[in-house]
Design an enzyme around this catalytic site. Structure first.
Site, mmCIF file in Angstrom:
data_model
loop_
_atom_site.group_PDB
_atom_site.id
_atom_site.type_symbol
_atom_site.label_atom_id
_atom_site.label_comp_id
_atom_site.label_asym_id
_atom_site.label_seq_id
_atom_site.Cartn_x
_atom_site.Cartn_y
_atom_site.Cartn_z
ATOM 1 N N HIS A 165 0.813 -1.212 0.000
ATOM 2 C CA HIS A 165 0.000 0.000 0.000
ATOM 3 C C HIS A 165 0.847 1.262 0.000
ATOM 4 O O HIS A 165 0.486 2.267 0.602
ATOM 5 C CB HIS A 165 -0.938 0.003 1.220
ATOM 6 C CG HIS A 165 -1.922 -1.110 1.216
ATOM 7 N ND1 HIS A 165 -2.548 -1.564 2.363
ATOM 8 C CD2 HIS A 165 -2.411 -1.887 0.204
ATOM 9 C CE1 HIS A 165 -3.361 -2.562 2.065
ATOM 10 N NE2 HIS A 165 -3.291 -2.773 0.759
ATOM 11 N N GLU A 214 -3.855 -5.974 -9.576
ATOM 12 C CA GLU A 214 -2.483 -5.711 -9.146
ATOM 13 C C GLU A 214 -1.555 -6.659 -9.893
ATOM 14 O O GLU A 214 -1.818 -7.860 -9.970
ATOM 15 C CB GLU A 214 -2.358 -5.889 -7.626
ATOM 16 C CG GLU A 214 -3.198 -4.861 -6.872
ATOM 17 C CD GLU A 214 -3.542 -5.283 -5.455
ATOM 18 O OE1 GLU A 214 -2.959 -6.275 -4.980
ATOM 19 O OE2 GLU A 214 -4.398 -4.632 -4.839
ATOM 20 N N GLU A 237 -3.895 -13.017 -3.940
ATOM 21 C CA GLU A 237 -2.876 -11.982 -4.117
ATOM 22 C C GLU A 237 -1.615 -12.261 -3.293
ATOM 23 O O GLU A 237 -1.321 -11.554 -2.331
ATOM 24 C CB GLU A 237 -3.441 -10.612 -3.765
ATOM 25 C CG GLU A 237 -4.175 -10.516 -2.438
ATOM 26 C CD GLU A 237 -4.626 -9.090 -2.139
ATOM 27 O OE1 GLU A 237 -3.799 -8.168 -2.263
ATOM 28 O OE2 GLU A 237 -5.793 -8.909 -1.788
#
Length: 414
Positions: free
Chosen positions: A243, A273, A369
């Site tokens: 992040h 992503e 992820e």
């Protein structure tokens, strides 16, 4: 104990505390009336079973989920009161008619003329006694003290955990919105790749992706408010965290790149992503990237009804361990989707972590992820992360993400 002040020296005499502010035409709702009634019916069924007389929701995600309204607090209190026969948004007067126009609930505004008018509004809508559902994971200590002063005979019970469980299963309408959001994220990814070049700054790549996604949301959903869509694009050492904000660092040859696109539609979050490299990849970087892609592929295969979140995490841990990379894993393997963003909402009970026992069921929407990070100074330094969105079906999972991943697709400018 704090009190709601009525004394004249702390307020403006003859000014209203509460207002009704219908203004303009009702906006086209995000979801059908039947969908919103379904959500309320499920909530009220839980309320009856738990002997809860009313609920006061104060989080952005639950106000949005049960009333189709994303508030902007800016230091003020907002809430949604749901009883067995009504539901009403409590909003600050400064929003004027927007809550009435945009939400599926009734609307009560509170003014700034007197302190703590929000709690006056709560008191006007909630039963004076009985059991009141609140979100223990969102209500601050200060707000709880004022709420207890406003309703001294009410017993506060937690509604945060039960409503989180309700939100985990997405309806057909939610799934349709999420499918569109995933497709828009793919558009953002393509726009970002289009902008990547030597010497181009991270923020310019991110802006190009954000503009492309915002325009596509406006085209597909002309009735929604355009808010909160964003992109992160990191390069080199800035890829180490999942992040990390965008900077003005410029892309250089051989850089590891992290592409992150987040289209927001009516408070619903979507994500793409990807790991990329610019111009070329070193041998060790290629090895690390391929290991992470191996974990990603296996994780996608494991998502199916009946699978336990903790077991998926443990199996993926074993792959990293085989390659000597388990200690480079930086967080869990995925999470739930729905009404959430980087600053609100979290269905913590649906994450691929070793401490989560939730069993996957049809209608859940999750990410896969995996991410590993190698610190600066080591061969292959940087962060490696792939991210797909999947809907759990009756016999497996549907992958909503179309943007390709891996070295064969994402060495840019080679």
């Amino acid at each position: 104990m704090p009190v709601i002040p009525d004394d004249a020296h702390r307020c403006v005499p003859d000014r209203p505390r509460l207002l009704s502010l219908p203004n303009g035409e009702k906006a086209t709702p995000t979801f059908s009336r039947e969908e919103m009634e379904r959500r309320l019916a499920k909530l009220r069924s839980w309320m009856r079973g738990a002997s809860v007389d009313a609920c006061l929701f104060t989080s952005i995600h639950n106000v949005n989920y049960f009333a189709d309204y994303v508030y902007c607090s800016f230091g003020r209190h907002y809430g949604l009161v749901v009883t067995h026969d009504a539901h009403t948004i409590i909003a600050a007067n400064l929003d004027y008619g927007r809550p009435w126009r945009r939400s599926s609930a009734d609307h009560l505004a509170y003014t700034d003329w007197h302190r703590d008018n929000f709690f006056v509004a709560v008191r006007s809508l909630c039963p004076g006694r009985g059991r009141l559902g609140v979100e223990f994971d969102h209500l601050t200590c200060a707000a709880r003290a004022k709420l207890e002063a406003a309703l001294p005979e009410a017993e506060l019970v937690d509604a945060g955990e039960p409503t989180m469980r309700m939100r985990m299963i997405k309806s057909a309408e939610e799934q349709a919105l999420i499918r569109a959001g995933a497709a828009i994220a793919d558009i953002g990814g393509a726009a970002a790749v289009e902008a990547i070049a030597e010497g181009v700054s991270e923020h310019e790549v991110a802006l190009h992706a954000t503009v492309a996604m915002t325009r596509e949301i406006a085209r597909r959903y002309p009735h929604v408010e355009l808010m909160d869509t964003w992109a992160w694009f990191q390069s080199g050492p800035n890829t180490d965290g999942a992040h990390n904000p965008v900077t003005s660092r410029s892309v250089a040859r051989g850089d590891v790149l992290s592409l992150n696109c987040f289209p927001m539609i009516a408070g619903y979050y979507h994500a793409l992503e990807r790991t990329l490299f610019f111009d070329h990849v070193s041998d060790e970087s290629l090895r690390l990237w391929e290991v992470n892609c191996e974990v990603h592929r296996r994780g996608i295969e494991l998502i199916r009804p009946g699978a336990c979140c903790m077991n998926i995490a443990r199996e993926l841990n074993a792959i990293y361990a085989e390659h000597g990379l388990l200690d480079r894993r930086t967080f869990g393997y995925g999470h739930s989707f729905g009404t959430l963003c980087h600053y609100y909402g979290r269905e913590a009970g649906l994450e691929f972590r070793e401490d989560v026992e939730t069993v996957l069921a049809p209608g859940m929407v999750v990410s896969m992820e995996p991410m590993i990070t190698l610190p600066e100074g080591q061969p292959g330094a940087g962060g490696y992360r792939e991210h797909d969105m999947l809907v759990v079906t009756g016999d497996g999972a549907e992958n909503l993400t179309g943007f390709p991943f891996g070295p064969e697709h994402n060495v840019i400018g080679a």
